[in-house]
Design a protein around this motif. Sequence first.
Motif, PDB file in Angstrom:
ATOM      1  N   ILE A 183       1.168  -1.035   0.290  1.00 54.44           N
ATOM      2  CA  ILE A 183       0.445   0.051  -0.109  1.00 54.44           C
ATOM      3  C   ILE A 183       0.877   1.098  -0.085  1.00 54.44           C
ATOM      4  O   ILE A 183       1.916   1.273   1.160  1.00 54.44           O
ATOM      5  N   GLU A 184       0.738   2.193  -0.889  1.00 51.88           N
ATOM      6  CA  GLU A 184       1.811   3.043  -1.310  1.00 51.88           C
ATOM      7  C   GLU A 184       3.434   2.535  -1.525  1.00 51.88           C
ATOM      8  O   GLU A 184       3.806   3.089  -0.222  1.00 51.88           O
ATOM      9  N   LEU A 243       2.715  -3.586   4.577  1.00 54.18           N
ATOM     10  CA  LEU A 243       2.126  -3.117   6.331  1.00 54.18           C
ATOM     11  C   LEU A 243       2.104  -4.378   6.519  1.00 54.18           C
ATOM     12  O   LEU A 243       1.913  -4.946   7.877  1.00 54.18           O
ATOM     13  N   THR A 280      -4.529   9.722   4.238  1.00 59.17           N
ATOM     14  CA  THR A 280      -5.227   8.796   4.182  1.00 59.17           C
ATOM     15  C   THR A 280      -6.548   8.032   4.839  1.00 59.17           C
ATOM     16  O   THR A 280      -5.327   7.900   5.520  1.00 59.17           O
ATOM     17  N   MET A 312      -8.608   2.985   9.176  1.00 51.41           N
ATOM     18  CA  MET A 312      -7.003   2.629   8.243  1.00 51.41           C
ATOM     19  C   MET A 312      -6.936   3.975   8.805  1.00 51.41           C
ATOM     20  O   MET A 312      -7.947   5.295   8.361  1.00 51.41           O
ATOM     21  N   PHE A 365      -3.020   5.900   6.729  1.00 54.56           N
ATOM     22  CA  PHE A 365      -1.793   5.434   5.656  1.00 54.56           C
ATOM     23  C   PHE A 365      -1.101   7.202   5.579  1.00 54.56           C
ATOM     24  O   PHE A 365      -1.500   8.107   4.969  1.00 54.56           O
ATOM     25  N   THR A 366      -0.395   6.649   5.885  1.00 56.68           N
ATOM     26  CA  THR A 366       0.882   8.620   5.463  1.00 56.68           C
ATOM     27  C   THR A 366       1.971   8.217   4.760  1.00 56.68           C
ATOM     28  O   THR A 366       2.340   6.706   5.033  1.00 56.68           O
ATOM     29  N   GLN A 402       3.748   6.376   8.009  1.00 57.66           N
ATOM     30  CA  GLN A 402       2.970   5.520   9.002  1.00 57.66           C
ATOM     31  C   GLN A 402       1.769   5.372   8.597  1.00 57.66           C
ATOM     32  O   GLN A 402       0.880   5.923   7.615  1.00 57.66           O
ATOM     33  N   GLN A 403       1.280   3.647   8.747  1.00 58.96           N
ATOM     34  CA  GLN A 403      -0.074   3.133   8.350  1.00 58.96           C
ATOM     35  C   GLN A 403      -0.060   2.156   9.336  1.00 58.96           C
ATOM     36  O   GLN A 403       0.477   1.623  10.298  1.00 58.96           O
ATOM     37  N   THR A 436       5.668   1.917  11.313  1.00 54.96           N
ATOM     38  CA  THR A 436       6.123   2.879  11.727  1.00 54.96           C
ATOM     39  C   THR A 436       7.364   3.591  10.848  1.00 54.96           C
ATOM     40  O   THR A 436       7.912   2.677  11.380  1.00 54.96           O
ATOM     41  N   LYS A 441       7.132  -2.676  12.278  1.00 55.08           N
ATOM     42  CA  LYS A 441       6.181  -3.357  11.892  1.00 55.08           C
ATOM     43  C   LYS A 441       5.313  -4.263  12.717  1.00 55.08           C
ATOM     44  O   LYS A 441       6.464  -5.248  13.363  1.00 55.08           O
TER      45      LYS A 441
END
Length: 877
Positions: free
Chosen positions: A171-172, A176, A228, A251, A253-254, A257-258, A325, A334
């Motif tokens: 994811i991006e 994760l 997000t 959820m 998402f940055t 951090q996710q 992170t 993780k």
Amino acid sequence: MRLKSLLVFIHLLFVLLTVHAQTKITGKIIDENAKSLNGATVIVKKDSTASVLAYAISENSGDFSLNVNSEGDSLILKISYIGYEPFKKIIKNENQHLQVNLKPSSESLREVIVESKMLEQRGDTLSFSVDAFKGKEDRVIADVLKKIPGIEIMPNGQIEYQGEPIQKYYIEGLDLLEGRYNLANENLNVDAVSKVEILENHQPIKVLDSLEFSERASLNIKLKKDVTLSGTAEAGLGASPLLWKAKVTPMIFTKDQQAIITYQANNTGNDLSREINDFSFNSFGSSYTIDQQNWVSLLNIPEPPFSEERWLDNNAHLGSVNFLTRIGKDYQLKTNISYLNDSQLQEGSRQTSYFTPNDTIAISEVTRNNFYINKLTGKLTLEKNVEKDYLKNQLEFKGFWNSERGNLQNLENTVFQRVNSPFKAIKNTLDLLKPIGKQLITFNSNTGFKQTEEELVVNPGQFPDILNNNENYDQLNQLVNSSEFFTDNSAGFTKALGQFTITPKIGFSFQNQQLNSRIRTNGILEDSNFRNQLDLFNNEVYFKNAIRFKTEDEIWNLRLSTPLTFKNIKVEEYGNDRESVERLLFEPSLYLSKKLSASWETSISGNLNYNFGEINRIYPGYIISNYRNIQRYDAPISERQSQNYSYSLSFRKPLSQLFATLSYRFSKTRSNLLFSSTIADNGSIILNSIAQDNFSNSHNLSLTASKYVSDLKSTLKINGSYSLISAERILNEIVTEVENQNLKAELSIDSEIFEWLSANYDGSFNFYGTALDNTKFQQIKNHQHFLSFYIFLADNQYLDIAGEYYGNSITEVDENYFLNLGYQYTFGKSGIDLNVSWNNILNTEQYINVSSSDFSYIQNTYRLRPSQILASLKFSF
């Protein structure tokens, strides 16, 4: 002799490489400011009407490279890029390097229409537009993935691309979930996603990107916003009986951090364990895992081939926390922890027909089983994955507290069964790659421990012919305690030598497995024939060397592995040496692929490997695995030698959205042990093994193809496979050649027929056949069809009408029908959906399915969930 032949084969391959005459054209594409243009399309043709001879996409640097096979004196070069004028030039048919300057398009447009492209290709990355594939009924990203050509989602949630499982789900660009990607796939709001990227030939370890090629693909989810906040929340109630469901899955998402956190619960038949299935790959090939091995179990009915919400009677709760992170610039930390609590009721019956050379034995059983599942699993991962350094340390743990209860009615009496199977395990894996000088130093370590204590209780006692002095008795207790400790450590280096990469590695591994088992009848311990106390020691010292070759144009890829292993296996029984095996093993493997053109690619592979029996194949005392199966392996340590070969031919034309793969696999195995099954008239089976060389062969042919037809707004997918497996067995003291065939064909169509109507069809046909010594027994044909219509009454509401049909060729009740109805209303722009579903409208009470094993047919009858209505509110954000 084998080594000499292999070297001759490799030499011939390189001769072919050198004599294959080609014109090599390289170049660089820039704009009016001398800035490199990435993603420009480059094609070469013989003339203006001929087909394309070669095709390439410019890289980030603007460079391109392609090879042309043509006898003409000249060629036509065409280059195109969005927003720039097309470039066309006649060039000589000779090796050359070009610099191409593209000019911005000077055309003035009065009206600009921005239209989302369905698919873009940049190098090995295919980027699918989510908005282009999304239907009005789609809510999570999994709904869209099912429609994308080339992608398949298996019943367990695993994602495949062109018939092979993906190796990473990003994811991006961040991994994760460490393989448990169903949590994102089933809960990530589709409106938060802009694109789905397929990263073909993806090397997930950046430091290896230019050194080791990969033939597997990965998937990357691109979000619409840099920050997000997404997820789903749902609550529902229903009747017949009282039904309920609840879910909340936030959820975030940055860039740094996710997090995905979920709590889910239901009694509607939704199997929550599917969301935490682990599909992670081991990048460095250690075979040691901490998966649970079940020694005993209830005799139960296998899962039917349709949605669990049709038949699963459950009460499930799932909690999961997943957090990533960044630490500093390069490190990621993780945490992935999940807990599942579930109680399940399974009711049904099974009729089994065993085929022997002289007779057919039929038995009938009615079962009612309760399963109580408690599972805690987790991973803690520290990772550094940059272009010049790689570090990954992962601590994984598992704790299971599962139990089973069951009542079974057969022709003779009622059998009560109970199973307890607590399990605990922990493993730490460390992978380190670091450049020192001009080579890349590698170190890998995999160490773990697992333990299980299982008990099977059966009333009344079974196997009176061999237990309890040949007298009937009330209760049987099978106790099994097993444990395993392993460590596998290696060090080596990776070095590039021109177009070659060599990866020598030296290492050692140690494994100790312990087994203690005993049988009690009426509380009295049986004699030594029904007890085991074993230690298995497996020591290895190995030298593994891999040679990789890749041409500059990446048309040819070759990987040759030549591992040499010294293996020492020792078995101790009751503290005394029983036997040992020492072997020096050479297990070569070869993989070779060639890009035949921009669309076609082919590959071949072959390997030789040896497998030696673990502790579940060497114990001399009987173990009862379920109420009518008892086995032992009072024979030497098993040794299996397997030769495996495969060939594949794949076609991909992304811009036309057409994907297809044809593959064939063949395996030939020699074993030193022959398995003997003695089947009694009541269906009880005694399994033994004897020391006798025997062979088995396996053939598998498969085809996958998918196409998106834009004019019809439809995705068409076809899958087919055929397998033929033959092996020797001893059935009721007669050596028998057992042959099993399986033919499977699947068709899927997802279509938007009109703006107000879309439809989905899934159908499959299965054929099973069994033969003993070329004598064919009854053949099985199963087929199933699923058809659903979405009727959009307005922009914010639709009807879902779904019908299912299942049929088979040999049961008295050979047809099963199901009908479902759903209605969904969306409240304005709030994102809240009201969903009302009526499942099993026809109130079909049972389902009959037929399956096949090595020498038997099994007819399973399932008690289904009754007709029921469920209303729920779902919020996607």
